[in-house]
Design a protein around this motif. Structure first.
Motif, PDB file in Angstrom:
ATOM      1  N   ALA A   1     -17.329  16.807   7.297  1.00  0.00           N
ATOM      2  CA  ALA A   1     -18.150  17.873   6.720  1.00  0.00           C
ATOM      3  C   ALA A   1     -17.512  18.447   5.460  1.00  0.00           C
ATOM      4  CB  ALA A   1     -18.363  18.975   7.756  1.00  0.00           C
ATOM      5  N   LYS A   2     -16.181  18.485   5.446  1.00  0.00           N
ATOM      6  CA  LYS A   2     -15.466  19.055   4.297  1.00  0.00           C
ATOM      7  C   LYS A   2     -15.106  17.984   3.263  1.00  0.00           C
ATOM      8  CE  LYS A   2     -12.313  20.853   6.977  1.00  0.00           C
ATOM      9  NZ  LYS A   2     -11.105  21.563   7.454  1.00  0.00           N
ATOM     10  N   SER A   3     -15.554  16.728   3.524  1.00  0.00           N
ATOM     11  CA  SER A   3     -15.217  15.597   2.644  1.00  0.00           C
ATOM     12  C   SER A   3     -13.703  15.470   2.466  1.00  0.00           C
ATOM     13  CB  SER A   3     -15.904  15.745   1.267  1.00  0.00           C
ATOM     14  OG  SER A   3     -17.300  15.755   1.424  1.00  0.00           O
ATOM     15  N   ARG A   4     -12.979  15.700   3.558  1.00  0.00           N
ATOM     16  CA  ARG A   4     -11.526  15.642   3.474  1.00  0.00           C
ATOM     17  C   ARG A   4     -11.043  14.199   3.440  1.00  0.00           C
ATOM     18  NH1 ARG A   4      -6.725  18.200   7.249  1.00  0.00           N
ATOM     19  NH2 ARG A   4      -5.061  17.337   5.995  1.00  0.00           N
ATOM     20  N   SER A   5     -10.048  13.926   2.620  1.00  0.00           N
ATOM     21  CA  SER A   5      -9.398  12.615   2.604  1.00  0.00           C
ATOM     22  C   SER A   5      -7.913  12.809   2.889  1.00  0.00           C
ATOM     23  CB  SER A   5      -9.585  11.918   1.252  1.00  0.00           C
ATOM     24  OG  SER A   5      -8.940  12.651   0.228  1.00  0.00           O
ATOM     25  N   TYR A   6      -7.240  11.701   3.189  1.00  0.00           N
ATOM     26  CA  TYR A   6      -5.824  11.727   3.518  1.00  0.00           C
ATOM     27  C   TYR A   6      -5.051  10.907   2.480  1.00  0.00           C
ATOM     28  CZ  TYR A   6      -7.541  13.250   8.107  1.00  0.00           C
ATOM     29  OH  TYR A   6      -8.167  13.923   9.133  1.00  0.00           O
ATOM     30  N   PRO A   7      -4.464  11.538   1.474  1.00  0.00           N
ATOM     31  CA  PRO A   7      -3.642  10.794   0.513  1.00  0.00           C
ATOM     32  C   PRO A   7      -2.290  10.457   1.147  1.00  0.00           C
ATOM     33  CG  PRO A   7      -3.667  13.116  -0.059  1.00  0.00           C
ATOM     34  CD  PRO A   7      -4.580  12.966   1.120  1.00  0.00           C
ATOM     35  N   LEU A   8      -2.014   9.177   1.328  1.00  0.00           N
ATOM     36  CA  LEU A   8      -0.780   8.719   1.963  1.00  0.00           C
ATOM     37  C   LEU A   8      -0.022   7.796   1.022  1.00  0.00           C
ATOM     38  CD1 LEU A   8      -2.177   7.769   5.511  1.00  0.00           C
ATOM     39  CD2 LEU A   8      -1.307   9.998   4.748  1.00  0.00           C
ATOM     40  N   VAL A   9       1.307   7.867   1.069  1.00  0.00           N
ATOM     41  CA  VAL A   9       2.160   6.977   0.267  1.00  0.00           C
ATOM     42  C   VAL A   9       3.002   6.139   1.216  1.00  0.00           C
ATOM     43  CG1 VAL A   9       4.010   6.831  -1.435  1.00  0.00           C
ATOM     44  CG2 VAL A   9       2.238   8.580  -1.686  1.00  0.00           C
ATOM     45  N   PHE A  10       2.973   4.823   1.018  1.00  0.00           N
ATOM     46  CA  PHE A  10       3.832   3.897   1.759  1.00  0.00           C
ATOM     47  C   PHE A  10       4.847   3.303   0.789  1.00  0.00           C
ATOM     48  CE2 PHE A  10       0.685   4.391   4.913  1.00  0.00           C
ATOM     49  CZ  PHE A  10       1.134   3.835   6.105  1.00  0.00           C
ATOM     50  N   ILE A  11       6.116   3.364   1.163  1.00  0.00           N
ATOM     51  CA  ILE A  11       7.190   2.830   0.316  1.00  0.00           C
ATOM     52  C   ILE A  11       7.809   1.630   1.034  1.00  0.00           C
ATOM     53  CG2 ILE A  11       9.308   3.336  -0.932  1.00  0.00           C
ATOM     54  CD1 ILE A  11       8.582   6.296  -0.791  1.00  0.00           C
ATOM     55  N   LEU A  12       7.654   0.455   0.426  1.00  0.00           N
ATOM     56  CA  LEU A  12       8.094  -0.797   1.047  1.00  0.00           C
ATOM     57  C   LEU A  12       9.084  -1.521   0.145  1.00  0.00           C
ATOM     58  CD1 LEU A  12       4.633  -2.224   2.214  1.00  0.00           C
ATOM     59  CD2 LEU A  12       6.169  -0.702   3.469  1.00  0.00           C
ATOM     60  N   PRO A  13      10.015  -2.288   0.737  1.00  0.00           N
ATOM     61  CA  PRO A  13      10.931  -3.082  -0.085  1.00  0.00           C
ATOM     62  C   PRO A  13      10.215  -4.288  -0.691  1.00  0.00           C
ATOM     63  CG  PRO A  13      11.365  -3.460   2.239  1.00  0.00           C
ATOM     64  CD  PRO A  13      10.353  -2.358   2.169  1.00  0.00           C
ATOM     65  N   SER A  14      10.541  -4.591  -1.930  1.00  0.00           N
ATOM     66  CA  SER A  14      10.002  -5.783  -2.579  1.00  0.00           C
ATOM     67  C   SER A  14      10.844  -6.986  -2.178  1.00  0.00           C
ATOM     68  CB  SER A  14      10.018  -5.596  -4.100  1.00  0.00           C
ATOM     69  OG  SER A  14      11.338  -5.312  -4.544  1.00  0.00           O
ATOM     70  N   GLY A  15      10.507  -8.155  -2.716  1.00  0.00           N
ATOM     71  CA  GLY A  15      11.300  -9.349  -2.433  1.00  0.00           C
ATOM     72  C   GLY A  15      10.578 -10.339  -1.536  1.00  0.00           C
ATOM     73  N   GLU A  16      11.332 -11.341  -1.053  1.00  0.00           N
ATOM     74  CA  GLU A  16      10.749 -12.467  -0.331  1.00  0.00           C
ATOM     75  C   GLU A  16      10.765 -12.301   1.182  1.00  0.00           C
ATOM     76  OE1 GLU A  16      12.189 -16.295  -1.604  1.00  0.00           O
ATOM     77  OE2 GLU A  16      12.707 -15.530  -3.580  1.00  0.00           O
ATOM     78  N   ASN A  17      11.169 -11.162   1.695  1.00  0.00           N
ATOM     79  CA  ASN A  17      11.206 -10.950   3.138  1.00  0.00           C
ATOM     80  C   ASN A  17       9.803 -11.141   3.711  1.00  0.00           C
ATOM     81  OD1 ASN A  17      11.126  -9.695   5.739  1.00  0.00           O
ATOM     82  ND2 ASN A  17      12.901  -8.452   5.216  1.00  0.00           N
TER      83      ASN A  17
END
Length: 345
Positions: free
Chosen positions: A56-72
């Motif tokens: 009803a309030k048009s609420r959204s959830y801004p989330l940040v995911f921090i992941l390691p780069s590379g070939e894993n």
């Protein structure tokens, strides 16, 4: 029928506007009136439909995911699961940003956490590196009221809200028990291959492995830990040298990633069947090695479950709702070549 806000207003003898202020914890309500509304809520057994309220309030959830780069391969699988979640983000009112940092790079991770803080998200999920600057960055997020979930590798003492990952001490103990039982009375030392001792999950797995080895297989020599930085090329070089130095090597516990290098080194040395190997995470390369017999057993954690768990927890924290512990418990899967799931799973 479920009680409604109209029922609460009638029970408490107040207006709908007053009920709304109490439910949303807004000012402008006298304590005596607030207490009356809260008693009405308890009496009626009202449970707020947070999803409907947010819609009803048009609420959204801004989330940040921090992941390691590379070939894993496992981390890339984690990222793939996260991108799948992003593809459904409109329906779940998610606004997910992925930040990548070099693996095991504490300063870079601390800088990424600072970047995330500036974005003012509802929550942050991070594959943690245990270092003072990272711990401090997480503490600052928590002090700002931003919920933090650690993924795969935990960061105790940082104030984080939740850890989405397996019990890594138990995983290490499981690996130690499997390796000891598989080897039986066969003589020879065993080696431990890690990514980096800077991450808690690798240290916890080592702790569990060493504990079981000393308790149940005390006569078995455990060689010094090799750190391959989860880099397949470096792992192949280090394991190749290990095999040359130890022609009687009986087993290897690979508690990190870079298993493509481990597999290549064992096969090049002609030791794929003679060295008992326990490794982590089901990937295309480790699956093939399990089927061929180069790897004897795999311990796995479900990347999709971890991503979904992190999202659920961060949304619940943003809404002030409790976390269902049983739902968020990540189990340790043990795979032999005989019980592998279908590839599409």
């Amino acid at each position: 029928m479920r009680p409604t806000v109209h029922d609460i207003a009638a029970e408490a003898g107040v207006s709908l506007a007053t009920v709304d202020r109490v439910l949303n914890n807004r000012p402008g309500v006298r304590s005596v009136t607030r207490n009356r509304v809260e008693r009405a809520i308890a009496t009626l057994g009202y449970v707020r439909d947070v999803a409907a309220a947010n819609l009803a309030k048009s609420r959204s959830y801004p989330l940040v995911f921090i992941l390691p780069s590379g070939e894993n391969a496992f981390m890339r699988g984690l990222e793939s699961e996260l991108r799948f979640a992003m593809s459904r983000s409109a329906a779940e009112r998610l606004d997910i940003t992925i930040l990548s940092v070099p693996a095991f790079d504490a300063p870079a991770l601390a800088a990424a956490l600072l970047d995330a803080r500036k974005r003012r998200p509802a929550g942050v999920a991070v594959v943690a590196v245990e270092a003072p600057e990272v711990t401090e960055a997480v503490k600052r997020l928590c002090e700002d009221g931003v919920s933090v979930v650690t993924l795969v590798s935990d960061l105790p003492g940082s104030g984080r809200d939740h850890f989405a990952g397996v019990d890594n001490v138990a995983a290490g103990r499981t690996a130690g028990s499997l390796l000891g039982r598989f080897l039986g009375g066969r003589e020879g030392p065993v080696a431990v291959l890690a990514g980096s001792m800077l991450v808690r999950d690798h240290r916890d797995r080592l702790e569990g492995f060493r504990a079981v080895t000393s308790e149940d297989f005390a006569s078995r020599q455990v060689l010094p830990v090799i750190e391959g930085q989860d880099n397949p090329l470096l792992v192949e070089k280090l394991v190749g040298a290990l095999l040359e130095r130890n022609p009687d090597l009986a087993g290897i516990y690979s508690l990190g990633a870079g298993n493509r290098g481990l597999i290549a080194a064992l096969e090049k040395a002609g030791r794929a069947k003679s060295v008992c190997t326990i490794a982590h995470e089901l990937t295309p390369h480790s699956r093939a090695a399990l089927l061929s017999g180069t790897i004897d057993a795999l311990l796995n954690q479900n990347a999709g479950h971890e991503v979904r768990s992190a999202i659920r927890v961060l949304k619940a924290k943003a809404d002030g709702l409790p976390v269902i512990a049983a739902q968020e418990r990540i189990r340790i899967d043990i795979f032999l070549k005989d019980n592998l799931p279908l590839e599409q799973e």
